[in-house]
Every structure is written in structure tokens, then in C-alpha cells.
Motif scaffolding. Structure first.
Motif, short mmCIF file in Angstrom:
data_model
loop_
_atom_site.label_atom_id
_atom_site.label_comp_id
_atom_site.label_asym_id
_atom_site.label_seq_id
_atom_site.Cartn_x
_atom_site.Cartn_y
_atom_site.Cartn_z
N ALA A 51 0.83 -1.20 0.00
CA ALA A 51 0.00 0.00 0.00
C ALA A 51 0.87 1.25 0.00
O ALA A 51 0.59 2.22 -0.73
CB ALA A 51 -0.92 -0.01 1.22
N VAL A 52 1.92 1.26 0.81
CA VAL A 52 2.83 2.40 0.86
C VAL A 52 3.51 2.60 -0.49
O VAL A 52 3.69 3.73 -0.97
CB VAL A 52 3.88 2.21 1.98
N ALA A 53 3.90 1.50 -1.15
CA ALA A 53 4.51 1.58 -2.47
C ALA A 53 3.53 2.15 -3.49
O ALA A 53 3.90 2.95 -4.36
CB ALA A 53 5.01 0.21 -2.91
N ALA A 54 2.25 1.76 -3.38
CA ALA A 54 1.24 2.27 -4.32
C ALA A 54 1.02 3.76 -4.14
O ALA A 54 0.77 4.49 -5.12
CB ALA A 54 -0.07 1.51 -4.12
N ILE A 55 1.11 4.26 -2.91
CA ILE A 55 0.97 5.70 -2.66
C ILE A 55 2.07 6.48 -3.37
O ILE A 55 1.86 7.57 -3.89
CB ILE A 55 0.98 5.98 -1.15
N ALA A 56 3.27 5.89 -3.41
CA ALA A 56 4.41 6.53 -4.08
C ALA A 56 4.39 6.31 -5.58
O ALA A 56 5.33 6.72 -6.28
CB ALA A 56 5.71 6.03 -3.48
N GLY A 57 3.35 5.64 -6.10
CA GLY A 57 3.26 5.42 -7.54
C GLY A 57 3.95 4.19 -8.04
O GLY A 57 4.12 3.99 -9.24
N ARG A 58 4.35 3.30 -7.10
CA ARG A 58 5.02 2.06 -7.50
C ARG A 58 4.03 0.91 -7.39
O ARG A 58 3.94 0.22 -6.37
CB ARG A 58 6.25 1.81 -6.61
N GLY A 59 3.27 0.72 -8.45
CA GLY A 59 2.30 -0.36 -8.48
C GLY A 59 0.92 0.08 -8.03
O GLY A 59 0.67 1.27 -7.78
#
Length: 275
Positions: free
Chosen positions: A52-60
Motif C-alpha cells: 500500500a505504501v509503495a502504491a501511494i508513491a506510484g510504485r504499483g
């Protein structure tokens, strides 16, 4: 029991809980696609927090994060606390005043009461830069200028309680540090940061009471007293169940009345029929 963390603690108070679960709190002064004051009441593995944290940064992509065109946060600030269990937050939530304020005032905030650790991620955010709790204030003040360089970074602050401190005292100390560091980071990044508080508990600590997940996710967990399991329940869900039960009773009564209607066994002749 204190109930200062809003809807999350309301749901925890209505649920019989076991120490297997740990809560997670996500917030940001800017919209990050999780809504405001949102709750995710399904059981969530710890590695899902990293995704989820990665998705917030635009990674996936991630189901909890709404896709949108937005600027990635300058810093993803992760707090990991060893004493953070769902039962501890339910019992000592009043010690988390700063966290409560962050969750209420942030443009985006999400509470996840039931996270579990797994072999897939025995140590959360293992590849991120880590800072000891005692050095966090000085670290973020020293590097405050570099926190606004348009390069997303992830920093983990490992919270540790003083020796001999009670759970309430430990949570209060963690909360004070979270408030100070979040304020420093928010000023340094202009609000372009994401904060996450989660549990540092290892998988081995939680595995002793674990129950194998079923095809639709684990609904039951072993109780420390009698071994019986409990359904996760909220006031809204309980109200929905009661309304469904009431409608079922009304339907059952109507169904039985309808099929109890009978015609006479015979139709006696009348004078009108003879004519």
C-alpha cells in the motif's frame, strides 16, 4: 477503556480481541487515495502495508489506494512499535493523543485494526533506511532541507520503550515522539509526506496462537481464555444483521399465513343453483 481514536476504537470495543492482531494507522496532510477517516476491517497481512505504501508513491497498484494523478510524497515516514497490538490500543487508546489528532485532522487517514505478520514479511520495510527512536528528532532536523527534493524516500523510525515501562507508558512515549517527528517532517516537506504507524512484532511472537486461514480469510481466532472464536463486529454491521433478521421473521410469518389458506371441503347447493 478509552475511546479517543474515533471509529476504530469503537469497533475494537465491540469486538472480542486476541493479541494475534496489530493495528496500523496511515495518514497524510495531502490526499493519497485512501479517503478521510476510513476503516479497513478485514484481516490484512503485514506485507500488504508495504504494498500500500509503495502504491501511494506510484510504485504499483493496491486495492486500498484509489488510482489518481497526484504527486508522490516527498517522504514516507514509518513508525514501528513493539508494544502495538490491537488489544493494547483498545485498552490504552487514551495514551495516543497525538495520533488521534493526526488521524482526525489529516486530509487522508486510514485505520486497519487487524493486521497479522507472516513469513512473507517477517521484518517490515526491511530495505528502508532505519533510525533509532532516540536519534529521530536530531536526524530529521539535520536533514530537513533534503526532505523537499522531489525524490520519494522511506525512513523507518524504530520505537522502543524504556526498560520497565508499562504498556500505557510505552504508548504515551511513542505518541509524543510521533507528534514531534511528524510536525518536523510536515514543515520540512510542506505537508508532502505519508505517515504510517504499525507493529514491529516479529512473526515468531504472533505465530503461537495463529489459525490457518480459510478460503475466504480467517474469521475466527483463538481466545486466550476458552479457545472459542469471535466474529469481527461493528455497530453498523450488527444493525444490518438485526434488520435482516427482522425482515426474515416478517417474511416467514407472511409465507406461513399464505399457505395456511384453505378452500371449503364442499360447496353445498343453494336455491339459486337449483333454479
Amino acid at each position: 477503556m478509552a475511546a479517543q481514536l474515533g471509529p476504530l476504537l469503537t469497533s475494537l470495543a465491540a469486538t472480542a480481541l486476541v493479541p494475534d492482531f496489530s493495528p496500523a494507522f496511515l495518514w497524510s496532510p495531502r490526499p493519497i487515495g485512501v479517503g478521510r477517516g476510513a476503516e479497513h476491517l478485514h484481516e490484512t497481512p503485514s506485507y500488504d502495508l508495504e504494498r500500500a505504501v509503495a502504491a501511494i508513491a506510484g510504485r504499483g497498484k493496491h486495492p486500498l489506494i484509489q488510482a489518481a494523478d497526484r504527486e508522490a510524497p516527498e517522504l514516507q515516514l514509518i513508525f514501528l512499535a513493539p508494544e502495538l497490538t490491537t488489544e493494547a490500543v483498545r485498552a490504552h487508546g487514551g495514551s495516543l493523543k497525538n495520533l488521534e489528532n493526526l488521524m482526525k485532522t489529516s486530509a487522508s487517514s486510514l485505520s486497519i485494526p487487524f493486521t497479522t505478520h507472516s513469513a512473507e514479511a517477517p521484518r517490515l520495510f526491511d530495505g528502508a533506511h532505519r533510525v533509532e527512536a532516540g536519534e529521530a528528532d536530531a536526524y530529521f532536523r539535520k536533514y530537513s532541507a533534503s526532505l523537499h527534493d522531489s525524490v520519494p524516500n522511506t525512513v523507518v523510525v524504530e520505537l522502543k520503550a524504556a526498560s520497565g515501562a508499562s504498556v500505557s507508558e510505552a504508548l504515551r512515549a511513542h505518541d509524543e515522539l510521533i507528534g514531534r517527528v511528524s510536525s518536523i517532517v510536515e514543515q520540512a516537506t510542506g505537508g508532502q509526506y505519508t505517515g504510517l504507524l504499525a507493529s514491529m512484532a516479529s512473526m515468531q511472537t504472533l505465530a503461537s496462537n495463529a489459525v490457518a486461514p480459510g478460503p475466504h480469510g480467517r474469521l475466527l481466532a483463538k481466545s486466550g481464555k476458552d479457545g472459542f472464536g469471535f466474529l469481527h463486529m461493528t455497530p453498523t454491521l450488527l444493525t444490518a444483521y438485526l434488520i435482516c433478521f427482522l425482515l426474515f421473521v416478517i417474511f416467514l410469518n407472511g409465507f406461513c399465513c399464505l399457505f395456511s389458506l384453505q378452500t371449503p371441503r364442499s360447496f353445498p347447493k343453494t336455491k339459486k343453483d337449483d333454479e
